[in-house]
Write a protein that holds these residues in place. Structure first.
Motif, short mmCIF file in Angstrom:
data_model
loop_
_atom_site.label_atom_id
_atom_site.label_comp_id
_atom_site.label_asym_id
_atom_site.label_seq_id
_atom_site.Cartn_x
_atom_site.Cartn_y
_atom_site.Cartn_z
N HIS A 3 20.91 76.47 -29.66
CA HIS A 3 20.10 77.36 -30.51
C HIS A 3 19.62 78.60 -29.77
CE1 HIS A 3 17.06 78.91 -33.20
NE2 HIS A 3 17.79 78.34 -34.14
N PHE A 6 21.25 81.77 -30.70
CA PHE A 6 20.80 82.38 -31.97
C PHE A 6 19.45 83.09 -31.76
CE2 PHE A 6 23.45 78.77 -33.57
CZ PHE A 6 24.51 79.57 -33.99
N HIS A 29 24.98 80.45 -39.50
CA HIS A 29 23.89 79.62 -38.98
C HIS A 29 22.59 79.91 -39.71
CE1 HIS A 29 21.02 77.82 -36.21
NE2 HIS A 29 20.39 78.98 -36.22
N CYS A 33 18.94 77.79 -41.30
CA CYS A 33 17.95 77.68 -40.22
C CYS A 33 16.66 78.42 -40.57
CB CYS A 33 18.52 78.20 -38.91
SG CYS A 33 17.31 78.08 -37.56
N CYS A 36 15.28 80.77 -37.60
CA CYS A 36 15.91 82.08 -37.47
C CYS A 36 15.53 82.98 -38.64
CB CYS A 36 17.42 81.95 -37.37
SG CYS A 36 17.93 81.36 -35.75
ZN LIG Z 1 18.37 79.21 -35.91
#
Ligand SMILES: [Zn+2]
Length: 261
Positions: A3, A6, A29, A33, A36
Protein backbone atom coordinates in the motif's frame (compact mmCIF):
# COMPACT_ATOMS: atom_id res chain seq x y z
CA UNK A 1 2.22 -4.12 -4.58
CA UNK A 2 2.33 -2.83 -1.00
CA UNK A 3 0.00 0.00 0.00
CA UNK A 4 2.99 2.28 0.53
CA UNK A 5 3.24 2.66 -3.26
CA UNK A 6 -0.31 3.99 -3.43
CA UNK A 7 0.38 6.36 -0.52
CA UNK A 8 3.21 7.76 -2.63
CA UNK A 9 1.03 8.07 -5.72
CA UNK A 10 -1.93 9.97 -4.25
CA UNK A 11 -0.32 13.43 -4.36
CA UNK A 12 1.04 12.81 -7.87
CA UNK A 13 -2.42 11.61 -8.95
CA UNK A 14 -4.07 14.72 -7.47
CA UNK A 15 -1.59 16.82 -9.45
CA UNK A 16 -2.39 14.72 -12.56
CA UNK A 17 1.24 13.80 -13.18
CA UNK A 18 1.02 9.98 -12.97
CA UNK A 19 2.14 7.98 -15.99
CA UNK A 20 -0.74 6.37 -17.97
CA UNK A 21 0.00 2.81 -16.77
CA UNK A 22 0.50 3.96 -13.17
CA UNK A 23 -2.69 6.00 -13.34
CA UNK A 24 -4.73 2.98 -14.53
CA UNK A 25 -3.33 0.82 -11.70
CA UNK A 26 -3.90 3.56 -9.14
CA UNK A 27 -7.48 4.16 -10.30
CA UNK A 28 -8.21 0.41 -10.13
CA UNK A 29 -6.92 0.40 -6.55
CA UNK A 30 -8.68 3.67 -5.66
CA UNK A 31 -12.10 2.20 -6.54
CA UNK A 32 -11.93 -0.03 -3.46
CA UNK A 33 -9.71 1.91 -1.02
CA UNK A 34 -11.33 4.34 1.41
CA UNK A 35 -7.92 5.47 2.70
CA UNK A 36 -6.67 6.58 -0.74
CA UNK A 37 -10.06 8.07 -1.56
CA UNK A 38 -9.89 10.22 1.61
CA UNK A 39 -6.28 11.28 1.02
CA UNK A 40 -7.11 12.16 -2.60
CA UNK A 41 -10.15 14.19 -1.55
CA UNK A 42 -8.04 16.14 0.97
CA UNK A 43 -5.35 16.80 -1.64
CA UNK A 44 -7.92 18.00 -4.17
CA UNK A 45 -9.68 20.22 -1.65
CA UNK A 46 -6.35 21.77 -0.74
CA UNK A 47 -5.51 22.31 -4.41
CA UNK A 48 -8.96 23.77 -5.10
CA UNK A 49 -8.60 26.13 -2.11
CA UNK A 50 -5.29 27.34 -3.49
CA UNK A 51 -6.72 27.75 -6.98
CA UNK A 52 -9.32 30.04 -5.40
CA UNK A 53 -7.29 32.08 -2.95
CA UNK A 54 -3.89 30.48 -2.51
CA UNK A 55 -0.54 32.22 -2.23
CA UNK A 56 0.54 33.25 -5.76
CA UNK A 57 4.16 32.49 -4.79
CA UNK A 58 3.51 28.72 -5.28
CA UNK A 59 1.59 28.35 -8.55
CA UNK A 60 0.52 24.70 -8.99
CA UNK A 61 0.53 24.89 -12.84
CA UNK A 62 4.30 25.62 -12.80
CA UNK A 63 4.92 22.69 -10.49
CA UNK A 64 2.82 20.45 -12.68
CA UNK A 65 4.64 21.60 -15.83
CA UNK A 66 8.02 20.87 -14.22
CA UNK A 67 6.91 17.41 -13.12
CA UNK A 68 5.42 16.66 -16.54
CA UNK A 69 8.71 17.64 -18.16
CA UNK A 70 10.67 15.31 -15.90
CA UNK A 71 8.22 12.47 -16.43
CA UNK A 72 8.47 12.94 -20.21
CA UNK A 73 12.25 12.63 -19.98
CA UNK A 74 11.92 9.58 -17.80
CA UNK A 75 9.47 7.78 -20.11
CA UNK A 76 11.45 8.55 -23.33
CA UNK A 77 12.66 5.30 -24.95
CA UNK A 78 16.17 4.41 -23.66
CA UNK A 79 18.91 4.78 -26.27
CA UNK A 80 21.17 2.13 -24.72
CA UNK A 81 20.44 -0.96 -22.64
CA UNK A 82 22.94 0.24 -20.02
CA UNK A 83 20.73 3.28 -19.42
CA UNK A 84 17.92 1.12 -18.02
CA UNK A 85 19.08 1.06 -14.41
CA UNK A 86 19.88 4.77 -14.38
CA UNK A 87 16.42 5.53 -15.87
CA UNK A 88 14.76 3.30 -13.31
CA UNK A 89 16.55 5.21 -10.55
CA UNK A 90 15.59 8.52 -12.10
CA UNK A 91 11.97 7.31 -12.26
CA UNK A 92 12.09 6.50 -8.55
CA UNK A 93 13.54 9.94 -7.84
CA UNK A 94 10.82 11.63 -9.88
CA UNK A 95 8.13 9.63 -8.06
CA UNK A 96 9.66 10.59 -4.72
CA UNK A 97 9.92 14.22 -5.82
CA UNK A 98 6.27 14.18 -6.89
CA UNK A 99 5.35 12.78 -3.50
CA UNK A 100 7.48 15.27 -1.57
CA UNK A 101 6.36 18.27 -3.65
CA UNK A 102 2.74 17.11 -3.51
CA UNK A 103 2.88 16.58 0.23
CA UNK A 104 4.70 19.88 0.77
CA UNK A 105 2.21 21.79 -1.38
CA UNK A 106 -0.74 20.03 0.24
CA UNK A 107 0.60 21.04 3.66
CA UNK A 108 1.14 24.61 2.52
CA UNK A 109 -2.26 24.73 0.85
CA UNK A 110 -4.02 23.44 3.94
CA UNK A 111 -2.11 25.93 6.13
CA UNK A 112 -2.90 28.78 3.73
CA UNK A 113 -6.55 27.77 3.63
CA UNK A 114 -6.86 27.73 7.43
CA UNK A 115 -4.98 31.00 7.72
CA UNK A 116 -7.35 32.57 5.19
CA UNK A 117 -10.34 31.15 7.09
CA UNK A 118 -9.00 32.43 10.44
CA UNK A 119 -8.38 35.84 8.90
CA UNK A 120 -11.90 35.88 7.47
CA UNK A 121 -13.43 35.00 10.87
CA UNK A 122 -11.32 37.67 12.60
CA UNK A 123 -12.36 40.31 10.07
CA UNK A 124 -16.02 39.29 10.37
CA UNK A 125 -15.90 39.46 14.18
CA UNK A 126 -14.24 42.87 14.12
CA UNK A 127 -16.79 44.13 11.58
CA UNK A 128 -19.71 42.92 13.77
CA UNK A 129 -18.16 44.57 16.82
CA UNK A 130 -17.78 47.87 14.92
CA UNK A 131 -21.39 47.64 13.64
CA UNK A 132 -22.64 47.04 17.16
CA UNK A 133 -20.62 49.99 18.53
CA UNK A 134 -21.94 52.21 15.74
CA UNK A 135 -25.56 51.15 16.38
CA UNK A 136 -25.11 51.69 20.12
CA UNK A 137 -23.66 55.19 19.53
CA UNK A 138 -26.53 56.06 17.15
CA UNK A 139 -29.10 54.79 19.66
CA UNK A 140 -27.43 56.75 22.47
CA UNK A 141 -27.43 59.93 20.35
CA UNK A 142 -31.12 59.42 19.61
CA UNK A 143 -32.02 58.90 23.28
CA UNK A 144 -30.07 62.06 24.20
CA UNK A 145 -31.91 64.03 21.48
CA UNK A 146 -35.35 62.75 22.59
CA UNK A 147 -34.47 63.66 26.18
CA UNK A 148 -33.57 67.18 24.97
CA UNK A 149 -36.97 67.43 23.21
CA UNK A 150 -38.77 66.39 26.42
CA UNK A 151 -36.77 68.96 28.43
CA UNK A 152 -37.62 71.71 25.89
CA UNK A 153 -41.33 70.85 26.01
CA UNK A 154 -41.37 71.40 29.79
CA UNK A 155 -40.70 75.11 29.11
CA UNK A 156 -43.97 76.98 28.37
CA UNK A 157 -42.21 79.34 25.93
CA UNK A 158 -41.18 76.40 23.69
CA UNK A 159 -43.07 76.28 20.36
CA UNK A 160 -43.56 73.42 17.91
CA UNK A 161 -43.31 74.55 14.29
CA UNK A 162 -44.37 72.32 11.37
CA UNK A 163 -42.10 71.88 8.33
CA UNK A 164 -43.60 70.91 4.95
CA UNK A 165 -41.86 68.98 2.18
CA UNK A 166 -40.94 70.99 -0.88
CA UNK A 167 -39.13 70.67 -4.23
CA UNK A 168 -37.69 67.15 -4.70
CA UNK A 169 -39.30 65.72 -1.50
CA UNK A 170 -42.95 66.91 -1.33
CA UNK A 171 -44.02 64.11 1.06
CA UNK A 172 -41.36 64.87 3.71
CA UNK A 173 -42.51 66.20 7.07
CA UNK A 174 -40.82 67.84 10.04
CA UNK A 175 -41.34 69.48 13.41
CA UNK A 176 -39.03 71.98 15.04
CA UNK A 177 -39.29 71.98 18.83
CA UNK A 178 -38.03 75.50 19.32
CA UNK A 179 -36.96 77.76 22.16
CA UNK A 180 -35.86 81.24 21.03
CA UNK A 181 -32.86 81.48 23.40
CA UNK A 182 -31.98 77.79 23.98
CA UNK A 183 -32.39 76.63 20.38
CA UNK A 184 -34.12 73.35 19.70
CA UNK A 185 -34.41 70.03 17.90
CA UNK A 186 -35.77 69.25 14.46
CA UNK A 187 -37.50 65.88 13.95
CA UNK A 188 -37.89 64.75 10.33
CA UNK A 189 -39.72 61.85 8.65
CA UNK A 190 -40.22 60.63 5.07
CA UNK A 191 -37.18 62.46 3.69
CA UNK A 192 -35.23 60.22 1.27
CA UNK A 193 -31.56 59.60 2.16
CA UNK A 194 -29.28 62.21 0.54
CA UNK A 195 -27.36 61.10 -2.60
CA UNK A 196 -23.66 60.17 -2.19
CA UNK A 197 -21.51 63.19 -1.31
CA UNK A 198 -24.56 65.21 -0.23
CA UNK A 199 -26.19 66.00 3.12
CA UNK A 200 -29.13 67.99 4.39
CA UNK A 201 -28.38 71.39 5.91
CA UNK A 202 -30.63 73.19 8.39
CA UNK A 203 -31.15 76.96 8.24
CA UNK A 204 -32.65 79.46 10.68
CA UNK A 205 -33.81 82.55 8.79
CA UNK A 206 -34.07 85.79 10.76
CA UNK A 207 -34.85 89.14 9.11
CA UNK A 208 -34.45 87.50 5.68
CA UNK A 209 -30.92 86.29 6.47
CA UNK A 210 -30.24 82.51 6.63
CA UNK A 211 -27.86 81.20 9.30
CA UNK A 212 -26.38 77.70 8.90
CA UNK A 213 -27.68 75.39 11.65
CA UNK A 214 -25.72 72.21 10.92
CA UNK A 215 -25.70 69.33 8.41
CA UNK A 216 -27.34 65.96 9.05
CA UNK A 217 -28.27 62.70 7.33
CA UNK A 218 -31.51 60.74 7.55
CA UNK A 219 -31.52 57.02 8.35
CA UNK A 220 -32.63 54.31 5.91
CA UNK A 221 -36.27 54.87 6.94
CA UNK A 222 -36.05 58.60 6.11
CA UNK A 223 -35.96 59.81 9.72
CA UNK A 224 -33.61 62.23 11.46
CA UNK A 225 -33.36 64.21 14.65
CA UNK A 226 -30.96 67.13 14.66
CA UNK A 227 -29.96 69.76 17.22
CA UNK A 228 -30.59 73.34 16.03
CA UNK A 229 -28.57 76.11 17.71
CA UNK A 230 -30.32 79.43 18.55
CA UNK A 231 -30.69 81.82 15.59
CA UNK A 232 -28.94 85.17 15.09
CA UNK A 233 -32.22 86.83 16.14
CA UNK A 234 -35.89 85.82 16.45
CA UNK A 235 -36.31 83.12 13.80
CA UNK A 236 -38.95 83.77 11.14
CA UNK A 237 -38.51 80.67 8.95
CA UNK A 238 -36.85 77.25 9.32
CA UNK A 239 -35.65 75.55 6.16
CA UNK A 240 -33.69 72.47 5.06
CA UNK A 241 -31.71 72.34 1.80
CA UNK A 242 -29.74 69.62 0.02
CA UNK A 243 -26.04 70.59 0.05
CA UNK A 244 -22.51 69.18 -0.33
CA UNK A 245 -21.71 66.74 2.52
CA UNK A 246 -19.43 69.16 4.42
CA UNK A 247 -22.06 71.94 4.47
CA UNK A 248 -21.98 75.46 3.03
CA UNK A 249 -22.13 78.91 4.75
CA UNK A 250 -25.10 80.04 2.62
CA UNK A 251 -27.77 77.86 0.94
CA UNK A 252 -27.03 76.75 -2.64
CA UNK A 253 -29.19 73.63 -3.12
CA UNK A 254 -32.94 73.04 -3.43
CA UNK A 255 -35.20 73.56 -0.38
CA UNK A 256 -36.53 70.16 0.73
CA UNK A 257 -38.42 71.29 3.88
CA UNK A 258 -39.58 74.71 5.09
CA UNK A 259 -41.85 76.24 7.73
CA UNK A 260 -44.67 78.59 6.74
CA UNK A 261 -43.72 82.25 7.09
ZN1 LIG B 1 -5.20 2.77 -0.95
Amino acid sequence: MSHETFDDQVAAYALDVLETSERAAFEAHLAGCARCERTLRESREALAAVALDGPPAVPPPDVKAALMRRLAEETAPPRRRSDTRRLWLRGAVVAAAAMVVGGFLTGMFVAARYEAELGRVARETSRLREDLARQEAALQARVTAYQAVVDLLRDPSTRVIALKGAGPSPTAEGRVVWHETAGGQVLITKLPPAPAGKAYEMWTIAGGKPTAAGVFQVDASGQAIHRVPPGAGPVDVFAVTLEPESGVPAPTGPIVLASAK
